[in-house]
Scaffold this active site. Structure first.
Site, PDB file in Angstrom:
ATOM      1  N   GLY A 127       2.181   2.281  10.749  1.00  0.00           N
ATOM      2  CA  GLY A 127       3.544   3.154  10.306  1.00  0.00           C
ATOM      3  C   GLY A 127       4.534   4.388  11.783  1.00  0.00           C
ATOM      4  N   GLY A 183       3.273  -0.840   4.285  1.00  0.00           N
ATOM      5  CA  GLY A 183       2.925   0.479   3.692  1.00  0.00           C
ATOM      6  C   GLY A 183       4.144   0.501   3.886  1.00  0.00           C
ATOM      7  N   GLY A 184       4.623   1.449   4.711  1.00  0.00           N
ATOM      8  CA  GLY A 184       6.455   2.357   4.810  1.00  0.00           C
ATOM      9  C   GLY A 184       6.573   1.535   4.349  1.00  0.00           C
ATOM     10  N   SER A 230       3.099  -2.313  10.086  1.00  0.00           N
ATOM     11  CA  SER A 230       4.998  -2.164  10.556  1.00  0.00           C
ATOM     12  C   SER A 230       4.935  -2.652  10.451  1.00  0.00           C
ATOM     13  CB  SER A 230       5.103  -1.071  12.154  1.00  0.00           C
ATOM     14  OG  SER A 230       4.896   0.309  12.288  1.00  0.00           O
ATOM     15  N   ASN A 255       1.091  -0.891   0.082  1.00  0.00           N
ATOM     16  CA  ASN A 255       0.146  -0.351   0.018  1.00  0.00           C
ATOM     17  C   ASN A 255       0.450   1.207   0.239  1.00  0.00           C
ATOM     18  OD1 ASN A 255      -1.363   2.127   0.673  1.00  0.00           O
ATOM     19  ND2 ASN A 255      -1.821   0.986   2.230  1.00  0.00           N
ATOM     20  N   GLU A 277      -5.292  -4.685  10.837  1.00  0.00           N
ATOM     21  CA  GLU A 277      -4.878  -3.514  10.863  1.00  0.00           C
ATOM     22  C   GLU A 277      -4.702  -3.944  12.021  1.00  0.00           C
ATOM     23  OE1 GLU A 277      -2.097  -2.508   6.246  1.00  0.00           O
ATOM     24  OE2 GLU A 277      -3.929  -1.374   6.896  1.00  0.00           O
ATOM     25  N   GLU A 303      -6.537   5.123   7.603  1.00  0.00           N
ATOM     26  CA  GLU A 303      -6.544   6.242   7.326  1.00  0.00           C
ATOM     27  C   GLU A 303      -7.998   6.579   7.042  1.00  0.00           C
ATOM     28  OE1 GLU A 303      -3.358   5.474   5.166  1.00  0.00           O
ATOM     29  OE2 GLU A 303      -1.916   4.872   7.421  1.00  0.00           O
ATOM     30  N   HIS A 320      -9.779   0.869   4.955  1.00  0.00           N
ATOM     31  CA  HIS A 320      -8.328   1.177   5.296  1.00  0.00           C
ATOM     32  C   HIS A 320      -8.490   2.091   6.469  1.00  0.00           C
ATOM     33  CE1 HIS A 320      -4.215   2.937   5.844  1.00  0.00           C
ATOM     34  NE2 HIS A 320      -4.202   1.631   5.904  1.00  0.00           N
ATOM     35  N   LYS A 346       0.481   4.207  -0.293  1.00  0.00           N
ATOM     36  CA  LYS A 346      -0.733   5.435   0.284  1.00  0.00           C
ATOM     37  C   LYS A 346      -0.386   6.155  -0.888  1.00  0.00           C
ATOM     38  CE  LYS A 346      -0.129   3.925   4.373  1.00  0.00           C
ATOM     39  NZ  LYS A 346      -0.263   4.042   5.983  1.00  0.00           N
TER      40      LYS A 346
END
Ligand code: PEP
Length: 247
Positions: A170, A229-230, A208, A9, A164, A97, A95, A11
């Site tokens: 994150g 993600g990251g 994470s 993802n 999640e 967010e 999600h 983002k």
């Protein structure tokens, strides 16, 4: 055993040029991987070029969001048909967010999943509790509500669940492998009760995930993949997560 799915993802990151650079190096790094399904969710503007570059690699492209109407006067929204047209096979819905910053409720998530499925898109449904909810021992109650509300009146084919925990997204704080396995086992039982034909639904862990913690998370029997993600933003890091996921 379910084939693992590792999903990126991105983002709101990466231009079309950066997407191309990522994909060119990433496909070389994972060219021999056959026992893991891979999916990348770039921003809308990069979807079409990503899908063209990934054509015939077996790596799928997903949207990060979709609207629940098919077409019309909904300025700024993207329909399922548009995602398909851009080359997407699936879409991430719900999600945290989106729930937090764009006020998406379980009811909206449910409407989005219905329209996406009706149009033939696979769906990754995200669920998860906040830190406050976990500390108050409300995790399972929150998940019950998210699952029941988001999946109302839906069959489970074409659906993947991503657990999640919001406190792990994150933040660098991963759920321990035992915490992840406990919740995934709970979700698996919930799905079985909801629909006995749910064994093919994959349950991904997200929050994470890194190349370093992938192996222990993926070794948990109830974990069928990861939403990243990251650590999916660099080709070598995401490729390492893919190769560490092989059983
Ligand atoms: C995500 O946003 O889906 C996610 C899991 O992010 P991160 O891996 O950066 O925690």
């Amino acid at each position: 055993m379910l084939k693992p799915l590792i999903a990126a993802n991105w983002k709101m990151n990466k231009s079309i040029r950066e997407t191309g650079e990522f994909i060119t190096s990433f496909i070389r790094m994972v060219k021999d991987v056959t026992d893991v399904d891979i999916l990348i969710a770039p921003p809308f503007t990069s979807l079409h070029s990503a899908a063209q570059l990934l054509n015939k690699t077996g790596i799928k492209v997903a949207g990060q969001n979709v609207y629940y109407e098919e077409k019309g006067a909904f300025t700024g929204e993207i329909s399922p048909a548009m995602l398909l047209d851009a080359g997407c096979a699936s879409v991430i819905i719900g999600h945290s967010e989106r729930r937090q910053y764009f006020s998406e409720t379980n009811e909206i998530v449910n409407k989005k999943i219905k329209t996406a499925r009706k149009n033939g898109l696979d769906v990754i449904l995200c669920i998860g509790e906040s830190l406050d909810e976990r500390e108050k021992n409300e995790t399972f109650e929150v998940l019950d509500k998210q699952l029941a509300g988001s999946l109302k009146d839906l069959q489970l084919d074409g659906i993947t669940i991503a657990y999640e925990p919001i406190w792990a997204i994150g933040t660098g704080k991963t759920a321990s492998p035992e915490q992840a396995n406990e919740v995934h086992t709970y979700i698996r039982e919930w799905l079985r009760k909801y629909n006995p034909d749910s064994e093919r639904v994959r349950i991904l862990y997200g929050g994470s995930v890194t190349p370093e913690n992938t192996r222990t998370l993926m070794a948990q029997p109830a974990v069928n993949g990861a939403l990243v993600g990251g650590a999916s933003l660099k080709p070598d890091s995401f490729a390492k997560i893919v190769t560490e996921s092989k059983s």
